[in-house]
Design a protein around this motif. Structure first.
Motif, PDB file in Angstrom:
ATOM      1  N   LYS A  65     -25.968 -27.031  26.858  1.00 15.67           N
ATOM      2  CA  LYS A  65     -26.854 -27.782  25.972  1.00 15.67           C
ATOM      3  C   LYS A  65     -28.228 -28.023  26.589  1.00 15.67           C
ATOM      4  O   LYS A  65     -29.180 -28.339  25.871  1.00 15.67           O
ATOM      5  N   ASP A  88     -19.877 -31.357  19.154  1.00 14.30           N
ATOM      6  CA  ASP A  88     -20.094 -29.914  19.083  1.00 14.30           C
ATOM      7  C   ASP A  88     -19.251 -29.183  20.122  1.00 14.30           C
ATOM      8  O   ASP A  88     -19.724 -28.363  20.903  1.00 14.30           O
ATOM      9  N   CYS A 146     -14.756 -33.101  17.479  1.00 11.89           N
ATOM     10  CA  CYS A 146     -15.376 -31.808  17.771  1.00 11.89           C
ATOM     11  C   CYS A 146     -16.713 -31.677  17.046  1.00 11.89           C
ATOM     12  O   CYS A 146     -17.683 -31.143  17.594  1.00 11.89           O
ATOM     13  N   GLU A 147     -16.764 -32.154  15.813  1.00 15.27           N
ATOM     14  CA  GLU A 147     -18.009 -32.128  15.054  1.00 15.27           C
ATOM     15  C   GLU A 147     -19.058 -33.017  15.710  1.00 15.27           C
ATOM     16  O   GLU A 147     -20.234 -32.635  15.826  1.00 15.27           O
ATOM     17  N   SER A 190     -25.567 -32.630  23.222  1.00 15.77           N
ATOM     18  CA  SER A 190     -27.005 -32.344  23.382  1.00 15.77           C
ATOM     19  C   SER A 190     -27.769 -33.605  23.773  1.00 15.77           C
ATOM     20  O   SER A 190     -28.715 -33.543  24.571  1.00 15.77           O
ATOM     21  N   GLY A 213     -28.793 -29.071  20.433  1.00 19.33           N
ATOM     22  CA  GLY A 213     -28.623 -29.161  18.989  1.00 19.33           C
ATOM     23  C   GLY A 213     -28.617 -30.620  18.572  1.00 19.33           C
ATOM     24  O   GLY A 213     -29.048 -31.506  19.317  1.00 19.33           O
ATOM     25  N   ASP A 214     -28.109 -30.880  17.369  1.00 23.63           N
ATOM     26  CA  ASP A 214     -28.042 -32.246  16.852  1.00 23.63           C
ATOM     27  C   ASP A 214     -26.620 -32.768  17.019  1.00 23.63           C
ATOM     28  O   ASP A 214     -25.867 -32.917  16.059  1.00 23.63           O
ATOM     29  N   ASP A 215     -26.241 -33.041  18.255  1.00 24.60           N
ATOM     30  CA  ASP A 215     -24.876 -33.458  18.555  1.00 24.60           C
ATOM     31  C   ASP A 215     -24.903 -34.332  19.800  1.00 24.60           C
ATOM     32  O   ASP A 215     -25.923 -34.439  20.489  1.00 24.60           O
ATOM     33  N   LEU A 266     -20.018 -26.888  28.820  1.00 21.80           N
ATOM     34  CA  LEU A 266     -20.647 -27.104  27.514  1.00 21.80           C
ATOM     35  C   LEU A 266     -21.891 -27.985  27.645  1.00 21.80           C
ATOM     36  O   LEU A 266     -22.907 -27.753  26.975  1.00 21.80           O
ATOM     37  N   PRO A 278     -16.017 -26.602  20.359  1.00 16.52           N
ATOM     38  CA  PRO A 278     -15.343 -25.641  19.468  1.00 16.52           C
ATOM     39  C   PRO A 278     -13.907 -26.074  19.159  1.00 16.52           C
ATOM     40  O   PRO A 278     -13.084 -26.211  20.072  1.00 16.52           O
ATOM     41  N   TYR A 279     -13.606 -26.257  17.880  1.00 16.21           N
ATOM     42  CA  TYR A 279     -12.249 -26.667  17.517  1.00 16.21           C
ATOM     43  C   TYR A 279     -11.228 -25.579  17.844  1.00 16.21           C
ATOM     44  O   TYR A 279     -10.040 -25.876  18.022  1.00 16.21           O
TER      45      TYR A 279
END
Length: 407
Positions: A207, A163, A159-160, A217, A212-214, A203, A165-166
């Motif tokens: 993006k 990105d 998930c991290e 993205s 973002g930084d994921d 999702l 959502p957990y």
């Protein structure tokens, strides 16, 4: 499939059903029939759910040869591909494609799983594992290690990375379980894929507007540049989410149970300050358990020969890595768990151009778990009789449904 008889592997009419059951008293070992087939002949016909009779390849060297041969296809859309289960045709992104399309799509996400990039994630993974152990120790006893630890850790990590959502973990874990359950109907599997596709597709599209930084993205950036379509990016996201938590979660729980059955090996891992001990333990446990079951599937695109056996274009291969990883020609005394063994050449992640993309991350997560969980919970033990632990005989990924423990 052809219907010719070959003295090396027998006749399609005599082919045994595949997959085979495990021995009830040896749940960590491959099915005994697989061992007998490996000892009897390098290539054997087996019968799948649809009546097709592909070649079963059981020996380590022969599996590597097939997986590395450019005359062998991983394209799941081919009509002669030996499918794992009934259902609509199609593939789950690049793992079911051949080059050059496989290589093109794999490159889109490959950098995120480079060894140096993954190593930079170590503090994040360590923090997730530490917090999970804190929650386990603060919670009730006994606890189900699957729900309390083994499943949350890799789910939080993926998930991290993506990105995602957990808070939605119940949703994606439930659908993932349906997809990898051998007993799911085609309708159930298609519905679960659809649910995950709609969820992750939304999702990915979000993006495009708010990158973002994921990794999602990054996929959005490939869409904006014209290198990917939204459906391609969505398929890749589904693959990464499922593979990123299901396999590692099952490996954490199953290897913990195995170590509890081998206290001398557990002590070796728990009591050492040498990082190399955990590194070797990861490889040996991957070899010994090899949790992706059902056999990797391939199909010959040309006439060829494997282990002295002629194979005709259009014939399929089933490659159960769990029995190849117990081949005494590759691993002396292969049925003995030995955490000091040098086992990195195992086939738990496959071999060749389709070798598992996420293996650096899986190795890192397992290493951190093995160096943390058993040291911080030194009294960890089963809270039920071993015979009462429910194993996942119904899944394409092997493990346990639950693991009641106390300390």
């Amino acid at each position: 499939m052809t219907s010719t008889t070959d003295p090396v592997g027998g006749s399609p009419a005599e082919a045994p059903d595949y997959p085979m059951p495990r021995a009830e008293d040896r749940p960590f070992d491959p099915p005994p029939e697989l061992r007998a087939m490996r000892e009897r002949a390098p290539m054997t016909r087996v019968r799948l759910w649809d009546g097709s009779t592909p070649w079963l390849v059981t020996r380590f060297a022969d599996q590597r040869a097939v997986l590395g041969d450019p005359r062998v296809s991983a394209d799941m859309t081919r009509p002669d591909y030996p499918r794992q289960a009934p259902g609509p045709g199609g593939t789950l992104s690049f793992i079911g494609m051949d080059d050059p399309e496989h290589a093109r799509l794999r490159r889109m996400v490959g950098a995120a799983f480079a060894v140096k990039k993954v190593e930079a994630m170590r503090p994040m993974v360590q923090g997730i594992v530490d917090r999970a152990v804190d929650a386990l120790l603060a919670g009730p006893k006994p606890a189900d290690l699957v729900e309390a630890f083994a499943l949350p850790v890799p789910s939080l990590v993926i998930c991290e990375l993506l990105d995602v959502p957990y808070d939605d973990h119940d949703f994606f874990q439930r659908n993932s379980r349906t997809i990898i359950n051998r007993d799911s109907t085609p309708e159930q599997r298609a519905a679960a894929m659809g649910e995950l596709g709609r969820y992750l597709g939304a999702l990915v599209v979000a993006k495009l507007e708010r990158p973002g930084d994921d990794l999602l993205s990054r996929l959005g950036g490939k869409i904006r540049s014209g290198d990917l379509t939204v459906p391609e990016a969505t398929q890749m996201a589904v693959l990464l989410l499922i593979a990123g938590h299901e396999t590692t979660a099952n490996m954490i729980a199953l290897s913990t149970l195995l170590l509890l059955r081998h206290p001398d090996q557990l002590a070796l891992l728990r009591d050492s300050d040498d990082p190399a001990v955990a590194t070797r333990a990861v490889e040996e446990l991957l070899r010994y358990l090899t949790i992706t079951h059902g056999g990797r599937r391939r199909v010959a695109t040309e006439d060829m020969e494997v282990a002295g056996c002629p194979v005709t274009a259009g014939e399929g291969f089933v490659l159960p890595n769990e029995i190849a990883n117990r081949d005494p020609e590759a691993f002396p005394d292969p049925d003995r768990l030995d955490l000091t063994r040098q086992a990195r050449h195992h086939l738990a992640f496959g071999f060749g151009v389709h070798q598992c993309l996420g293996q650096p991350l899986a190795r890192l997560e397992l290493e951190v778990v093995y160096r943390t969980l058993y040291r911080r919970v030194p009294g960890l033990r089963l809270a039920v009789d071993f015979e009462d632990v429910p194993f996942k005989h119904d899944g394409f990924v092997y493990g346990v449904h639950e693991l009641p423990v106390t300390w």
